[in-house]
Design a protein around this motif. Structure first.
Motif, mmCIF file in Angstrom:
data_model
loop_
_atom_site.group_PDB
_atom_site.id
_atom_site.type_symbol
_atom_site.label_atom_id
_atom_site.label_comp_id
_atom_site.label_asym_id
_atom_site.label_seq_id
_atom_site.Cartn_x
_atom_site.Cartn_y
_atom_site.Cartn_z
ATOM 1 N N GLU A 1 3.033 2.373 -61.751
ATOM 2 C CA GLU A 1 3.981 1.880 -62.091
ATOM 3 C C GLU A 1 3.601 0.550 -63.209
ATOM 4 O O GLU A 1 4.887 0.231 -64.029
ATOM 5 N N MET A 2 2.608 0.570 -64.162
ATOM 6 C CA MET A 2 2.559 0.004 -65.411
ATOM 7 C C MET A 2 3.220 0.766 -66.468
ATOM 8 O O MET A 2 3.810 -0.231 -67.462
ATOM 9 N N ALA B 1 5.719 2.488 -65.750
ATOM 10 C CA ALA B 1 7.252 2.581 -65.208
ATOM 11 C C ALA B 1 7.634 1.035 -65.956
ATOM 12 O O ALA B 1 8.677 1.402 -66.271
ATOM 13 N N HIS B 2 6.923 0.530 -65.484
ATOM 14 C CA HIS B 2 6.758 -0.975 -65.963
ATOM 15 C C HIS B 2 7.282 -1.492 -67.415
ATOM 16 O O HIS B 2 8.472 -1.630 -68.184
ATOM 17 N N ALA B 3 6.764 -0.882 -68.082
ATOM 18 C CA ALA B 3 6.568 -0.964 -69.679
ATOM 19 C C ALA B 3 7.522 0.056 -70.626
ATOM 20 O O ALA B 3 7.965 -0.085 -71.655
ATOM 21 N N GLY C 1 10.796 0.519 -68.536
ATOM 22 C CA GLY C 1 11.354 0.368 -68.352
ATOM 23 C C GLY C 1 12.552 1.805 -67.003
ATOM 24 O O GLY C 1 13.244 1.744 -66.572
ATOM 25 N N LYS D 1 12.182 3.663 -63.332
ATOM 26 C CA LYS D 1 12.608 4.140 -62.054
ATOM 27 C C LYS D 1 12.039 5.075 -61.220
ATOM 28 O O LYS D 1 13.201 5.883 -61.289
ATOM 29 N N VAL E 1 -0.824 -6.155 -62.995
ATOM 30 C CA VAL E 1 0.282 -4.814 -62.656
ATOM 31 C C VAL E 1 0.382 -5.111 -60.815
ATOM 32 O O VAL E 1 1.678 -4.943 -60.561
ATOM 33 N N ASP F 1 3.542 -7.943 -60.708
ATOM 34 C CA ASP F 1 3.951 -6.926 -61.635
ATOM 35 C C ASP F 1 5.222 -6.379 -60.200
ATOM 36 O O ASP F 1 6.656 -6.440 -60.238
ATOM 37 N N ALA F 2 5.066 -5.816 -60.327
ATOM 38 C CA ALA F 2 5.019 -4.666 -59.045
ATOM 39 C C ALA F 2 5.340 -4.526 -57.820
ATOM 40 O O ALA F 2 6.468 -3.715 -57.247
ATOM 41 N N ASN F 3 5.111 -5.789 -57.489
ATOM 42 C CA ASN F 3 5.111 -6.444 -56.020
ATOM 43 C C ASN F 3 4.621 -5.325 -54.849
ATOM 44 O O ASN F 3 5.041 -4.864 -54.088
#
Length: 325
Positions: free
Chosen positions: A170-171, A173-175, A177, A179, A316, A319-321
């Motif tokens: 998830e970290m 993917a967030h960095a 962009g 999905k 993290v 941010d990823a809920n």
């Protein structure tokens, strides 16, 4: 009367000081137990038994490793938090200790920082990003482009919600962009099996778990989530080399004591652990397990690591809920 009471209290404190000092000087006078809150046979369990056997002879007492699993490590942690701070009960733990405060705060019956005294970091184990042969990419840059061209179409393997495999992906993917959908598995073996077959297309996992499949040509490594290259995968670039210096991830293995444990005892255990970690036989065993040794450090340095890990994984998770049901 007040002066008399103060004098009496001072006298009692002075009288008890030699006994407390004597108790510390006599430590250890009986076997020491180390509680491992995760299943036997895992990396943490093996590392603790190796180090425990090494420092047992130096301390002159047996070190008994007990497994108390459940609630993502919380049962074992709570047991130690409520134990007498006399130097005879220790907690061996890892990254979930730092994530639980954000994942399940209402279920914790202890405070990760206030209920324990940090003792030492035993070592770390790097993570690697891998894809199966079914995914036609050979570099991290190619994978990011491949995934961005297929938003929401790719899935990744994770061992459970809130695990390091989950949160590190998830970290990432967030960095970047990306999905992707997580497919949870009950452990590494089934997750790895589906990844190899191509049912999932990506995974962030420990080097030790992926290495046999990488060497067998069933998985393709894209990047090591570390600052330095892994000696067992010397041709695989680091995530730092790939331009993402904030995405380093490692599992750490550490020892804690109940809050209030006398500092001289904590310092002695730390010193013995540092000696053990520098011994050639432990270094060789660590190398075979893909565990990286740590530089000698005082207990406070491990406490600083815990604080940083709690803050980092908390962000993290927010941010990823991430929610644990």
């Amino acid at each position: 009367m007040k002066r008399v009471l103060l004098a009496l209290i001072a006298a009692l404190c002075a009288a008890s000081a030699p006994f407390a000092a004597a108790a510390e000087d006599a430590w250890p006078s009986r076997p020491i137990r180390i509680v491992v809150p995760f299943p036997a046979g895992g990396q943490l369990d093996v590392v603790v038994r190796m180090v425990g056997e090494k420092i047992s002879s130096a301390l002159g007492q047996p070190i008994v490793v007990e497994t108390h699993t459940g609630a993502d490590g919380n049962i074992g942690a709570e047991l130690v938090a409520k134990s007498a701070p006399d130097g005879y009960t220790w907690l061996a733990t890892s990254v979930p200790f730092a994530t639980q405060v954000s994942l399940q705060p209402s279920k914790l019956r202890y405070d990760p920082m206030k209920s324990f005294t940090p003792v030492a970091n035993l070592g770390t184990a790097s993570f690697v990003l891998v894809v199966p042969n079914a995914v036609p990419v050979h570099t991290l840059e190619e994978f990011i482009a491949y995934a961005k061209a297929r938003p929401g179409q790719l899935s990744y393997a994770g061992t459970s919600v809130g695990s390091v495999t989950h949160l590190s992906t998830e970290m990432f993917a967030h960095a970047t962009g990306l999905k992707m959908e997580m497919i949870p598995y009950a452990g590494i073996p089934p997750a790895m099996s589906d990844l190899i077959s191509g049912r999932t297309q990506f995974m962030s996992t420990g080097v030790i778990a992926a290495l046999p499949q990488i060497k067998a040509g069933k998985l393709r490594p894209l990047a090591i989530l570390a600052r330095e290259r892994n000696p067992q995968l010397p041709d695989v670039p680091t995530i730092v080399e790939e331009g993402y210096p904030d995405l380093t991830v490692a599992t750490w293995f550490g020892v804690l004591a109940p809050a209030g444990t006398p500092q001289p005892i904590v310092d002695r255990v730390n010193a013995e652990i540092m000696k053990a970690l520098a011994s050639p036989d432990i270094l060789e065993k660590f190398r075979k397990m893909s565990v990286d040794p740590v530089a000698a450090h005082p207990p406070a340095a491990f406490g600083g690591l815990l604080q940083r890990e709690i803050a980092r994984w908390g962000k993290v998770i927010r941010d990823a809920n991430v929610k644990v049901e």
